[in-house]
Scaffold this motif. Structure first.
Motif, mmCIF file in Angstrom:
data_model
loop_
_atom_site.group_PDB
_atom_site.id
_atom_site.type_symbol
_atom_site.label_atom_id
_atom_site.label_comp_id
_atom_site.label_asym_id
_atom_site.label_seq_id
_atom_site.Cartn_x
_atom_site.Cartn_y
_atom_site.Cartn_z
ATOM 1 N N ASP A 21 -5.984 -1.494 -4.907
ATOM 2 C CA ASP A 21 -5.348 -2.059 -3.715
ATOM 3 C C ASP A 21 -6.343 -2.984 -3.024
ATOM 4 O O ASP A 21 -7.298 -2.529 -2.413
ATOM 5 N N GLU A 22 -6.098 -4.254 -3.131
ATOM 6 C CA GLU A 22 -6.976 -5.275 -2.537
ATOM 7 C C GLU A 22 -8.449 -5.022 -2.828
ATOM 8 O O GLU A 22 -9.253 -4.917 -1.903
ATOM 9 N N GLN A 64 -7.433 0.449 -0.592
ATOM 10 C CA GLN A 64 -7.730 -0.740 0.205
ATOM 11 C C GLN A 64 -8.954 -0.503 1.085
ATOM 12 O O GLN A 64 -9.844 -1.319 1.194
ATOM 13 N N SER A 70 0.835 -1.207 0.000
ATOM 14 C CA SER A 70 0.000 0.000 0.000
ATOM 15 C C SER A 70 0.863 1.248 0.000
ATOM 16 O O SER A 70 0.566 2.229 -0.685
HETATM 17 MG MG LIG Z 1 -2.139 -2.547 2.123
#
Ligand SMILES: [Mg+2]
Ligand SMILES: Nc1ncnc2c1ncn2[C@@H]1O[C@H](COP(=O)(O)OP(=O)(O)OP(=O)(O)O)[C@@H](O)[C@H]1O
Ligand SMILES: Nc1ncnc2c1ncn2[C@@H]1O[C@H](COP(=O)(O)OP(=O)(O)OP(=O)(O)O)[C@@H](O)[C@H]1O
Ligand SMILES: [Mg+2]
Lengths: 328, 419, 364, 511
Positions: free
Chosen positions: D170-171, D94, D52
């Protein structure tokens, strides 16, 4: 900066007398210089002292909500620094003065509006506000076409109550059926009522709207707001303590019918002078219609018309004791 | 405002609510009708007189400007309890500018700048240095009277009519009335006809004797709405109050927006101060603000952080104050009837909704208030003076839970430290 | 080195306070110079005057009052509860305590105790209104306590009326409660060189400070209080009842506020009258912030504040507006919060780095 | 290292020698990545590996201490997201970056008002994009009324609205149910076909293998390898990530008894709007049993835990611990009755970050020895016991006087586990006990759970890590929209089967 910008000694001065130069100290009540009434009157007296007696003067302001200790400190500093006489403006100084006057027996003190401090070096300057209020009450009643007048009190204290009672009595003397609207701006211990012209204005406006055509404002600076309301509605206004005709803006002047004069200036000046002459009187000194310590102003003859005839007659009756305006 | 996480029922967020403006209008109308009825029942004509309405407006302007200032600041996520201090700067600035230039408009400018400087200080402390918002607000409120008194002592004591606690008299603004409104409406009003006279009172009170500041203040309400809800700038500003981290991630300059909001907030409070010093009275006075900044905050909360409702809140407090100042104990006493009936209605509503305990409580209070109304002729004068403050408390007690403040209001936000 | 210095939170506080003091003296000097006064001689005059015996007595007396007020504020602040209502609480408490003390004549000690208990209870109950509104109605205590300050003025005005709890002082325009008889007064403590007396309530204030310290740092309740202040969510998860905390802390704060008027009432004026001091609650907020809500910090802060108030009295004689100290006070207050914020942040960073370094976890 | 398939265009993004230090942590160290234009480039790595952080650097949210960034061959200096957006870089974070109280429209146009204003034109543009990619986003809705999947799509729309050419996700799949993941991947392939470049972070290695063109592995802040999906298996990838053999969560023999510890009967929790977030849940956990609850995040797990802990009022139903009825009790009473609690969010619910470790030892145990004596805090007792926890649970710290905030996440977690295992709890509620914790700490925590279980502890385990759930549970229940919808046998079930249960694909019982 203090008045006149005179240099004074800082603390540590020896106690009180024995000095050649006379220096006059004065401590204001909350509101301070510029309140256009009570404190300003004291200031006027001080200015006269400065210009006519050519004495050094020092005036100190109070802070809202301060404690007795602050007042003790203020008087103590004046006395300690060699100011003599020292004038305390307002009854709130009584407890402080009681302590300080004892500590400086050679300094002459005066206090306005209080006689609880009974000491050989303390002069109590007292005013018969009810007498003057009685006169302007009579003036209001005579001037009123609607039979409806108003009283705006700054703060609902016993002192201001005296103004109210005198005013109503005077008005009733002229017109027993007159309606008097009474309203106070704030309640003690909230003293903001003496300096909230916005509220003074709203209240007076309300009174005029409800039919009043003369309003007497015993409200310190808040009275300036009431005068604005009077000017806007083209109705009459009665000032207090100082002659408010003199301090009003030109467009508002015509609506100042008269002012109830409480000559704190005279009182202060005379007291200082008497100290100089050595004729100082201890204990109560009462100011009333009799000795011109209380009066009504005649600076707006156009508005007053023939009112002075009636008023002067009442004044004589009060002086002679034929009439005794109530105090409460 | 700062709501700790004591769990209180979340605000209802049902979609099918009337839009803000309509809702405000409906509420306003309802209140007005209630007042008319009250006037008829009690015979207190002052309840809807033009004088009361005019005074309401005059008393509501400073509160409303403080409230609007609070709204700007809190919409950007900065709690501003320094409004009181910023208004104080405004009153002094107005006096300084107007007295020394002799021009009231320069007073206006200086007052607004004075308030904005207070706002800037708050922004520096809270945004740049991450100081707790309440702490900074309190500090500014302590700072303001000291600074203004010091400056007055330096600048006003040697002027005619001035002192350490007040300025000399200031030049005033011209006032203005909508032409042709005063006379005819005045006569209508005096007939005390149902609705017509009341309406005449309202219109006449609001449209006559207006100062330019009043006009500006009134215009600032829709202007604030437009700026905050209809422009990109406003969207960015509000996003900082809702989720500054998201805003930052989309390239919004969060610090800059917060600075702008808090400085504008101070400027608006300053404008309220200008009104106090130059329109409501004719000079600067120490302590002139006298808690109006705080009442403004309450009005903002009452108005649910939306300009129209906030103005309504300011109007409510202005009205309460006007009534107690003008009508005094009698008119305020009449209000008891309204409160009692309102509470009774609330009790019925709650009973209908099945919330019996709440219903019984409301009913008991309602009966108490009504008894008080019928058994007395007047309220104690000392208490009546504080009816705006009591109103504030009551209104918040009944409304606070349905309100929704900006989600990130009061949050400490640091650049680059987000999720 | 720096780590060691900044490791302890009290050293951080001291560093922050010193930096802030220097900063505010600088600000004050600038303001003085700009206004055409000489800063060194101004400070000198203040210092000279401030160290006279009378001034010391006044400073201590003043500080005791401020101290109690700040303690009251600090109880709430410790858990992020903002009791802005200390002002109303102490005034109402002092008024009713004075009325009670004046109405009954009781034996010594019992008389004082009764007066103080009345004050504490009244202060606590008045604060309880705000707590109740917050817990049940979700009303922010900031607004409600401010409104309650005003309403307290109304209640006092209502009660302080010759037909109710007050009497008119003959010959004066003042009104107040009936003076407390000598059995209820607290004799002052003599200070060499001064005719003024130090309030003996100063000792009670010191005791209150100790009790506060003990409560916060040594008791379970104090732990819950601090935990709530540090992280409300964590405190709730740990079993702290947030609503109960609000009620208890608010009432406790109000109860301490009840003591604020006592030094003056029992040691000086013996009656609550129109000139009873107001506004101490607000001063208390500033002092609590300055002292970082710790009893020792508050002690220093209130002495400093009182000293500035006291010593500034001399400035009027030098034709310098004494309000300059209000600027010093506000500057010290604002800068101390800012500086503390910075010092704390730096300290925390150093902490983390230090821990990582000690554990050898930082790759080259 | 082969990085591109189309030799015609150069890399869309190049990151060279990126280093980023935080106090006490080096999040990125000498990172080297080249992302070819028009590809899906996956980045994998353990929790806390620095993924991240790296993406935030690429998106201008954080500034690298060292290193260079090139976009389309040109070296750039990104000071803020605005700079990145101007270069055609968009990022889906995320954690959702949405303002709940603003409308979808407002969330989308925020920061990009210049494009189509904030009014009708913008609305039409959003509807157009939504149609084009089948996102089904209504611009007028308030975000707070949207579910997780819809929020995710709003996030993607936000990026597309800005005309990004390089997308960072991100994810994105962490909170999506499988068919939503499939839809998302379909979208990604569409984007790729239109020449967009996608950088994609995920912990789910099978997803990565199915969608990515190239995979870069990051370990402890630095790039360790870049591989193609065809060349590696999930297991190999995982071992690249941790740099060693993976620890395996597993339980040996059953210790389950028939003594019930925690019993829930028809427990229902409603939100303010009256919707049931926990809906009629009944379950029993016995001594020596670990009961795992599987479910996509946001299906009521958190509320279930809070209800058991007494942090959330229960609308109806009964919760009892052994013979004690807990339903009306306060959180503190419940803890005293013998519940240990490892919260999901350790910063919010588990620690006083600004306080020293020994004071954190007291948190949640304020009423019990060795922390207190009577009404007073027993400092000596608490300190001594903190020393014990630090020793027994291998909390890496220079001492017990440092603040909790100065410890790394894993060590914070070990402190919490140690604390909650103290005072002989009867029941342990473990919500994501190994989240954000490194491999070593992970296996240590599992060991502790196993031991406690052997001693008769009952455990309620909630985790997003299906391997952990399957490996550590004696019993598995599945939660969906607040209801327990199924049961699985951990001995036989696979993550795939569990996953489909979690999404409601195969309601009922799975073998
Ligand atoms: Mg992360
Ligand atoms: N703002 C920050 N301040 C201090 N340390 C930070 C900060 N942000 C991240 N870190 C640290 O940097 C390291 C890398 O964090 P990062 O969030 O990039 O990991 P990640 O690979 O995205 O992990 P995850 O898979 O959990 O999302 C972590 O050890 C974390 O402690
Ligand atoms: N602002 C910060 N200051 C100090 N440390 C931070 C900060 N942000 C993150 N960290 C550290 O980074 C670690 C990991 O951060 P991160 O945001 O990735 O959360 P996480 O616990 O890994 O959750 P998730 O798995 O959901 O990403 C935290 O445990 C914390 O130690
Ligand atoms: Mg993470």
């Amino acid at each position: 900066a203090g008045c006149g910008g005179k240099k004074a000694t800082t603390g540590g001065g020896s106690g009180g007398d024995g000095k050649k130069t006379v220096k006059v100290g004065l401590a204001y009540d909350v509101g301070g210089r510029g309140d256009k009434s009570f404190n300003d009157a004291a200031y006027a007296g001080l200015q006269k002292v400065q210009s006519e007696l050519k004495l050094d003067v020092k005036d100190l302001e109070a802070k809202e909500g301060e404690s007795d200790n602050d007042k003790i400190q203020r008087l103590d500093l004046l006395a300690k620094s060699g100011y003599n006489p020292v004038v305390a403006v307002g009854f709130v100084y009584a407890p402080a003065l009681a302590k300080v006057a004892k500590k400086y027996p050679n300094t002459k003190f005066a206090i306005v509006d209080d006689n609880t401090v009974q000491l050989p070096n303390v002069t109590d300057l007292l005013f018969a506000e009810q007498e003057g209020s009685y006169l302007v009450g009579a003036a209001a009643a005579k001037k009123s076409k609607t039979g409806n007048i108003g009283f705006v009190g700054g703060v609902q204290t016993p002192l201001i109550k005296k103004f109210e009672v005198g005013y109503i009595a005077g008005a009733k003397k002229i017109n027993p059926k007159i309606k008097v609207q009474v309203k106070y701006i704030s309640q003690p211990p909230d003293f903001t009522g003496f300096k909230d012209p916005a509220k003074g204005k709203t209240i007076a406006q309300g009174m005029y709207d409800q039919g009043a055509d003369v309003v007497y404002a015993a409200a310190g600076l808040s009275g300036t707001g009431s005068l604005q309301a009077a000017t806007a509605d083209k109705k009459w206004f009665i000032g207090v303590d100082s002659d408010q005709y003199k301090t009003a803006p030109a467009d508002e002047q015509p609506w100042v019918l008269t002012s109830m004069l409480k000559r704190v200036d005279t009182a202060v000046f005379n007291f200082v002078k008497s100290v100089g002459d050595g004729t100082v009187q201890k204990g109560d000194v009462r100011f009333s219609l009799k000795n011109d310590g209380i009066d009504y102003s005649t600076s707006n003859p156009a508005a007053l018309g023939d009112l002075p005839t009636t008023l002067n007659d009442l004044k004589q009756q009060i002086i002679s004791g034929a009439i005794t305006p109530p105090e409460k | 405002m700062i709501e700790q996480e004591v769990r209180t029922p979340a605000p209802d967020t049902g979609g099918a609510r009337p839009r803000g403006a309509t809702r405000g209008l409906v509420i306003g109308l309802g209140v007005f009708v209630a007042l008319i009825l009250l006037r008829l029942i009690t015979g207190e004509t002052d309840i809807t007189s033009s004088g009361t309405m005019g005074a309401t407006l005059a008393l509501a302007v400073p509160i409303g400007m403080a409230a609007l200032g609070g709204l700007w600041s809190e919409r950007s996520g900065v709690v501003n309890i320094g409004l009181e201090g910023m208004m104080t700067f405004g009153t002094w600035g107005a006096a300084f500018g107007a007295y020394f230039s002799g021009n009231p408009w320069l007073g206006l400018l200086c007052g607004v700048i004075g308030g904005a400087l207070g706002g800037l200080l708050h922004a520096i402390a809270t945004v740049t240095f991450g100081v707790d918002h309440i702490v900074s607000g309190v500090a500014i409120t302590i700072l303001a009277p000291g600074v203004t008194r010091y400056l007055s002592d330096l600048l006003f004591t040697d002027e005619q009519g001035g002192g350490a606690t007040q300025s000399p008299p200031l030049p005033s603004f011209p006032t203005w009335s909508v032409p042709g409104v005063g006379k005819p409406l005045g006569s209508l009003e005096n007939h005390h006809w149902i609705l017509i006279s009341d309406l005449a009172g309202l219109v006449r009170g609001v449209l006559t004797g207006l100062s330019p500041i009043t006009l500006i203040a009134i215009l600032l309400v829709p202007a604030s709405f437009f700026l905050l809800w209809r422009t990109a700038f406003g969207l960015r500003l509000r996003s900082c109050g809702e989720n500054p981290i998201a805003a930052e991630s989309l390239g919004v300059k969060v610090y800059r927006m917060k600075y702008a909001a808090v400085v504008i907030s101070g400027g608006l409070a300053g404008l309220g101060g200008v009104f106090l010093a130059m329109v409501a009275s004719s000079n600067y006075q120490e302590g002139q603000v006298n808690g109006r900044g705080y009442i403004g905050l309450a009005a903002m909360i009452f108005g649910n952080w939306r300009p129209g409702m906030v103005a309504g809140g300011a109007g409510l407090f202005g009205y309460a104050d006007a009534l107690q100042l003008r009508g005094g104990a009698g008119a305020v006493h009449a209000m008891l009837l309204l409160i009692g009936i309102g509470l009774l209605a609330l009790a019925v509503w709650r009973g209908y909704k099945g919330r019996y305990v709440a219903a019984v409580i409301s009913a008991v209070v309602a009966v108490g208030v009504l008894l008080w109304f019928f058994l007395t002729d007047e309220l104690p004068r000392e208490i009546v003076t504080y009816s705006p403050h009591i109103t504030t408390l009551l209104v918040l007690a009944f409304a606070a839970q349905r309100l929704r403040m900006p989600a990130a209001d009061g949050m400490r936000y640091r650049k680059g430290e987000g999720a | 080195m720096i780590y060691r210095v900044l490791a302890k939170s009290y050293t951080r506080t001291i560093v922050a306070a010193l930096v802030a003091l220097i900063f505010s003296i600088a600000i004050t000097s600038i303001v003085l110079s700009v206004s055409g006064f000489n800063p060194p001689s101004t400070f000198q005059a203040m210092f000279e005057f401030g160290k006279e015996p009378d001034s010391i007595v006044n400073t201590v007396n003043r500080a005791a009052t401020y101290y109690l007020s700040a303690l009251a504020v600090a109880v709430g602040f410790r858990m992020n509860l903002f009791n802005i209502g200390v002002d109303g609480q102490y005034r109402l408490a002092a008024m009713l305590a004075a009325a009670a003390g004046g109405a009954w004549a009781l034996p010594v000690v019992l008389h004082q105790v009764v007066i103080v208990v009345v004050a504490v209870v009244v202060g606590g109950l008045w604060a309880a209104i705000a707590a109740f509104l917050k817990v049940t109605r979700g009303v922010s205590e900031v607004i409600s306590t401010i409104m309650l300050n005003f309403i307290a003025s109304g209640v006092i005005a209502f009660l302080l009326n010759p037909s109710r709890l007050a009497t008119k002082v003959a010959g004066s325009n003042n009104i107040g409660t009936k003076p407390i008889s000598s059995s209820g007064r607290m004799p002052g403590i003599t200070y060499p060189g001064s005719e003024l007396k130090v309030y003996s309530f100063v000792l009670v204030a010191a005791l209150a400070g100790f009790a506060f310290w003990f409560m916060v740092n040594r008791t379970r309740f104090g732990y819950d209080l601090r935990a709530t202040g540090l992280s409300q969510s964590a405190a709730v998860a740990s079993g702290v009842d947030a609503k109960r905390m609000v009620v208890v802390a608010m009432c406790m704060s109000g109860a301490i506020a009840g003591l604020v008027g006592m030094p003056q009432l029992l040691g000086g004026s013996y009656s609550y009258s129109l000139d009873f001091p107001t506004g101490i609650g607000f001063t208390g907020i500033g002092i609590a912030l300055l002292g970082r809500n710790s009893p020792v910090g508050i002690a220093f802060a209130s002495l400093l504040w009182a000293f500035l108030d006291q010593s500034s009295q001399i400035l009027d004689f030098n034709d310098i507006p004494k309000e300059i100290v209000a600027i010093t006070q506000a500057a010290v207050l604002l800068s101390v919060v800012v500086v503390y914020e910075i010092v704390n942040r730096v300290g925390k960073r150093i902490d983390q780095r230090h821990v990582a370094a000690q554990l050898g976890e930082v790759p080259a | 290292m082969s990085t591109t398939e189309s030799a015609t265009t150069g890399p869309a993004v190049e990151l060279h020698g990126i280093t980023k230090r935080f106090p006490g942590v080096v999040a990125n160290h000498d990172i080297e990545i080249e992302v070819a234009a028009g590809t899906v480039h996956a980045i994998v790595g353990e929790n806390g590996a620095g993924k991240s952080t790296l993406m935030k650097i690429l998106y201008g949210m954080q500034r690298p201490d060292e290193g260079t960034i090139k976009v389309a061959g040109e070296e750039v200096s990104l000071h803020s997201p605005a700079d990145a957006i101007a270069r055609g870089i968009g990022m889906v974070h995320q954690h959702f970056m949405l303002a709940d109280n603003l409308s979808v429209l407002e969330n989308v146009v925020l920061g990009a008002e210049k494009l189509h204003g904030i009014g009708g034109k913008a609305r039409r543009r959003i509807e157009e994009i939504s149609r084009q990619y089948g996102l089904g986003v209504e611009p007028g809705r308030l975000v707070e009324q949207l579910g997780v999947g819809a929020r995710q799509r709003v996030e993607i729309l936000k990026v597309l609205y800005r005309g990004a050419k390089i997308l960072i996700l991100d994810e994105p799949t962490a909170v999506l149910v499988p068919h939503e993941v499939e839809e998302l991947f379909g979208n990604l392939r569409d984007l790729k076909r239109e020449g967009l470049t996608v950088i994609f972070i995920s912990h789910k290695l099978d997803e990565v293998l199915s969608v990515a063109d190239t995979i870069t592995v990051i370990r402890r802040g630095t790039t360790v390898d870049t591989v193609r999906p065809g060349d590696v298996t999930a297991r190999q990838l995982a071992e690249l990530m941790v740099g060693s053999e993976l620890p395996v969560p597993e339980l040996r023999e059953s210790t389950v008894t028939d003594v019930p510890v925690l019993t829930l009967r028809d427990v229902t929790v409603r939100d303010a709007a009256g919707r049931a977030i926990v809906d009629d849940v009944s379950l029993t956990i016995h001594e020596g049993e670990i009961l795992g609850i599987a479910g996509v995040e946001g299906n009521g797990q958190a509320e279930l835990v809070e209800a058991i802990m007494g942090m959330l009022p229960v609308d109806s139903g009964v919760i009892s611990l052994g013979e004690t009825d807990l339903t009306g009790l306060a959180t503190r009473r419940r803890r005293e009755a013998g519940i240990g609690f490892i919260p999901e969010d350790r910063h919010r619910h588990g620690l006083l970050l600004e306080s020293p470790l020994w004071e954190n030892r007291i948190l949640g145990h304020q009423t019990r020895p060795p922390n207190v004596k009577g009404g007073l805090i027993d400092r000596q007792g608490a300190r001594r016991d903190t020393e014990r926890i630090v020793r027994e649970y291998d909390v890496r710290t220079p001492g017990i006087d440092v603040t909790a905030s100065s410890l790394s996440g894993g060590n914070q977690q070990k402190l919490i586990v140690g604390r909650e295992m103290s005072d002989a709890p009867k029941l342990l509620i473990a919500a994501h006990p190994t989240r954000g914790v490194d491999v070593g700490a992970q296996s240590a925590i599992w060991d502790h759970l196993r031991h406690a279980r052997a001693d008769g502890l009952a455990v309620l385990l909630i985790s997003a890590d299906l391997d952990e759930l399957i490996g550590m549970s004696d019993t598995l229940r599945v939660i969906l929209r607040g209801r327990l919808v199924g049961e699985a046998d951990p001995a036989t079930t696979t993550p795939d089967q569990l996953g489909s249960l979690m999404t409601g694909a195969g309601e009922g019982s799975a073998a």
